[in-house]
Design an enzyme around this catalytic site. Structure first.
Site, PDB file in Angstrom:
ATOM      1  N   TYR A 113      19.277  21.885  18.223  1.00 10.94           N
ATOM      2  CA  TYR A 113      18.138  21.613  19.087  1.00 10.94           C
ATOM      3  C   TYR A 113      18.552  20.792  20.291  1.00 10.94           C
ATOM      4  O   TYR A 113      19.666  20.287  20.366  1.00 10.94           O
ATOM      5  CB  TYR A 113      17.016  20.922  18.307  1.00 10.94           C
ATOM      6  CG  TYR A 113      17.250  19.449  18.009  1.00 10.94           C
ATOM      7  CD1 TYR A 113      18.215  19.046  17.095  1.00 10.94           C
ATOM      8  CD2 TYR A 113      16.506  18.461  18.654  1.00 10.94           C
ATOM      9  CE1 TYR A 113      18.417  17.690  16.822  1.00 10.94           C
ATOM     10  CE2 TYR A 113      16.715  17.103  18.388  1.00 10.94           C
ATOM     11  CZ  TYR A 113      17.668  16.737  17.469  1.00 10.94           C
ATOM     12  OH  TYR A 113      17.884  15.404  17.212  1.00 10.94           O
ATOM     13  N   ARG A 128      25.250  20.766  26.709  1.00  8.64           N
ATOM     14  CA  ARG A 128      25.347  20.311  25.316  1.00  8.64           C
ATOM     15  C   ARG A 128      24.773  21.357  24.362  1.00  8.64           C
ATOM     16  O   ARG A 128      25.306  21.592  23.277  1.00  8.64           O
ATOM     17  CB  ARG A 128      24.642  18.964  25.141  1.00  8.64           C
ATOM     18  CG  ARG A 128      24.839  18.383  23.750  1.00  8.64           C
ATOM     19  CD  ARG A 128      24.340  16.962  23.645  1.00  8.64           C
ATOM     20  NE  ARG A 128      22.894  16.887  23.787  1.00  8.64           N
ATOM     21  CZ  ARG A 128      22.211  15.741  23.860  1.00  8.64           C
ATOM     22  NH1 ARG A 128      22.866  14.586  23.797  1.00  8.64           N
ATOM     23  NH2 ARG A 128      20.906  15.741  23.985  1.00  8.64           N
ATOM     24  N   LYS A 179      24.300  18.721  17.813  1.00 16.10           N
ATOM     25  CA  LYS A 179      22.882  18.359  17.747  1.00 16.10           C
ATOM     26  C   LYS A 179      22.172  19.291  16.775  1.00 16.10           C
ATOM     27  O   LYS A 179      21.417  20.190  17.158  1.00 16.10           O
ATOM     28  CB  LYS A 179      22.249  18.368  19.145  1.00 16.10           C
ATOM     29  CG  LYS A 179      21.009  17.470  19.221  1.00 16.10           C
ATOM     30  CD  LYS A 179      20.684  17.098  20.649  1.00 16.10           C
ATOM     31  CE  LYS A 179      19.356  16.372  20.783  1.00 16.10           C
ATOM     32  NZ  LYS A 179      19.255  15.115  20.052  1.00 16.10           N
ATOM     33  N   GLU A 194      26.063   4.869  16.029  1.00 18.13           N
ATOM     34  CA  GLU A 194      24.919   5.046  16.929  1.00 18.13           C
ATOM     35  C   GLU A 194      23.655   4.690  16.171  1.00 18.13           C
ATOM     36  O   GLU A 194      23.731   4.173  15.069  1.00 18.13           O
ATOM     37  CB  GLU A 194      24.878   6.489  17.451  1.00 18.13           C
ATOM     38  CG  GLU A 194      24.766   7.531  16.349  1.00 18.13           C
ATOM     39  CD  GLU A 194      24.767   8.969  16.854  1.00 18.13           C
ATOM     40  OE1 GLU A 194      24.440   9.200  18.028  1.00 18.13           O
ATOM     41  OE2 GLU A 194      25.071   9.866  16.056  1.00 18.13           O
ATOM     42  N   LEU A 244      26.588  11.559  18.484  1.00 18.24           N
ATOM     43  CA  LEU A 244      26.116  12.548  19.447  1.00 18.24           C
ATOM     44  C   LEU A 244      26.440  12.025  20.849  1.00 18.24           C
ATOM     45  O   LEU A 244      26.172  10.859  21.149  1.00 18.24           O
ATOM     46  CB  LEU A 244      24.606  12.744  19.313  1.00 18.24           C
ATOM     47  CG  LEU A 244      24.066  13.824  20.249  1.00 18.24           C
ATOM     48  CD1 LEU A 244      24.405  15.212  19.721  1.00 18.24           C
ATOM     49  CD2 LEU A 244      22.569  13.690  20.456  1.00 18.24           C
TER      50      LEU A 244
HETATM   51  N1  PDD Z   1      17.611  12.296  19.832  1.00 21.40           N
HETATM   52  N2  PDD Z   1      22.094  10.109  18.822  1.00 21.40           N
HETATM   53  C1  PDD Z   1      21.261  10.806  18.043  1.00 21.40           C
HETATM   54  C2  PDD Z   1      21.567  10.936  16.590  1.00 21.40           C
HETATM   55  C3  PDD Z   1      20.097  11.391  18.605  1.00 21.40           C
HETATM   56  O1  PDD Z   1      19.273  12.103  17.826  1.00 21.40           O
HETATM   57  C4  PDD Z   1      19.818  11.212  19.986  1.00 21.40           C
HETATM   58  C5  PDD Z   1      18.616  11.791  20.659  1.00 21.40           C
HETATM   59  C6  PDD Z   1      20.724  10.461  20.760  1.00 21.40           C
HETATM   60  C7  PDD Z   1      20.518  10.238  22.245  1.00 21.40           C
HETATM   61  O2  PDD Z   1      20.834  11.395  22.986  1.00 21.40           O
HETATM   62  P1  PDD Z   1      20.131  11.734  24.383  1.00 21.40           P
HETATM   63  O3  PDD Z   1      20.331  10.558  25.260  1.00 21.40           O
HETATM   64  O4  PDD Z   1      20.869  12.929  24.859  1.00 21.40           O
HETATM   65  O5  PDD Z   1      18.672  11.994  24.113  1.00 21.40           O
HETATM   66  C8  PDD Z   1      21.856   9.930  20.146  1.00 21.40           C
HETATM   67  C9  PDD Z   1      16.493  13.044  20.364  1.00 21.40           C
HETATM   68  C10 PDD Z   1      15.784  12.390  21.502  1.00 21.40           C
HETATM   69  C11 PDD Z   1      15.584  13.414  19.218  1.00 21.40           C
HETATM   70  O6  PDD Z   1      16.127  13.708  18.150  1.00 21.40           O
HETATM   71  O7  PDD Z   1      14.367  13.439  19.387  1.00 21.40           O
END
Ligand code: PDD
Length: 281
Positions: free
Chosen positions: A31, A50, A149, A181, A205
């Site tokens: 996703y 990504r 992801k 993270e 991620l």
């Molecule tokens: N999640 N790490 C994890 C495990 C995440 O699920 C996310 C984002 C991030 C931050 O990535 P980004 O800056 O590209 O949004 C880091 C999304 C927002 C979600 O699962 O809703």
């Protein structure tokens, strides 16, 4: 609200998928979450890059090119009234005729689902009045490919629930004594005046928001280092931030039961939050 499913826009209530979908049976899918401000997609190329990488890593054929994805996202935003929205985009390996761990042979069409959600007003929009949030620390119980992801989010979900049950907004994860993270965010600390975030590898991620903050640190000459963060450094940090596409950059002012720094959003966070908001405009 309006959603997109396999070639058509429809009301959410009308959307149906098969229980044989491999997303449902195996969490076999990936996703993306792409924010849009004033109906304009933010860092779209980075998100699409990504997405393409996630699909490659799990060997799902990309059903659309970048131009087609953009048209679909923009139409969905429009059909949902526009404004500040995040677009959720999911692709699974599709619905096979039988439950078999191995990929369907011959391959079946991927399932594509997209929806939008409103974005809450982020802390970075008001650096002087933002209050910051609480985080807890937990062992990182996830798999060895957190760089993908994947929609397989049971550990993330369990960890986030532990945070919520503890009155916190995020669980910061530790693997062998090092920060990886958050359950759905990346982590930064300020230590001895230097902004630090862990390097991108299979344990985290590669966040789009993380990368933008790194870029902004470079552009504005802020002291920055990309290196591993120990649990002790996290606990002694002057500032802790979490970043994600839906939260942007949020100061963590309480870690477990201890205050972070003086327990208020830090000066470095305010600086970065201002640069972030300027960049968004
Ligand atoms: N999640 N790490 C994890 C495990 C995440 O699920 C996310 C984002 C991030 C931050 O990535 P980004 O800056 O590209 O949004 C880091 C999304 C927002 C979600 O699962 O809703």
């Amino acid at each position: 609200s309006q959603v997109y499913l396999n070639g058509a826009f429809m009301a959410l209530e009308e959307a149906r998928i098969s229980p044989m979908d491999r997303g449902f049976l195996f969490a076999d899918g990936i996703y993306e979450v792409v924010p849009a401000y004033n109906s304009v997609l933010f860092r779209f190329d980075e998100h699409l890059e990504r997405l393409e990488r996630s699909l490659r890593e799990v060997e799902i054929r990309n059903p659309h090119d970048r131009q087609q994805w953009q048209v679909l996202c923009e139409e969905l935003i429009e059909r949902n009234g526009g404004g500040n929205l995040s677009v959720y985009l999911q692709i699974t390996r599709g619905a096979a005729t039988k439950r078999d761990h191995a990929f369907p042979e011959p391959p079946v069409a991927a399932t594509v689902f997209m929806m939008t959600s409103p974005i809450a007003v982020p802390a970075a929009d008001s650096p002087d009045t933002a209050s910051g949030g609480k985080a807890i620390t937990r062992d990182d119980t996830r798999w060895a490919r957190c760089d993908i992801k994947s929609i397989s989010l049971l550990p993330n979900s369990l960890l986030r629930q532990q945070a919520v049950s503890a009155g916190a907004m995020e669980a910061i994860l530790l693997h062998d004594g090092f920060v990886t993270e958050g359950s759905a965010s990346n982590v930064f600390i300020v230590h001895d005046g230097v902004i630090v975030t862990p390097p991108k590898n299979h344990a985290i991620l590669g966040g789009i928001t993380r990368d933008l903050i790194v870029e902004l640190c470079g552009q504005h000459g802020l002291p920055f280092a990309e290196r591993e963060i120990t649990e002790a450094e996290l606990r002694q940090a002057d500032e802790i931030w979490i970043t994600s596409s839906t939260r942007e950059v949020v100061p963590i002012t309480q870690l477990n039961e201890a205050a972070v720094g003086d327990g208020k959003p830090g000066a470095m966070w305010k600086t970065v939050a201002r640069h972030y908001v300027d960049f968004k405009r």
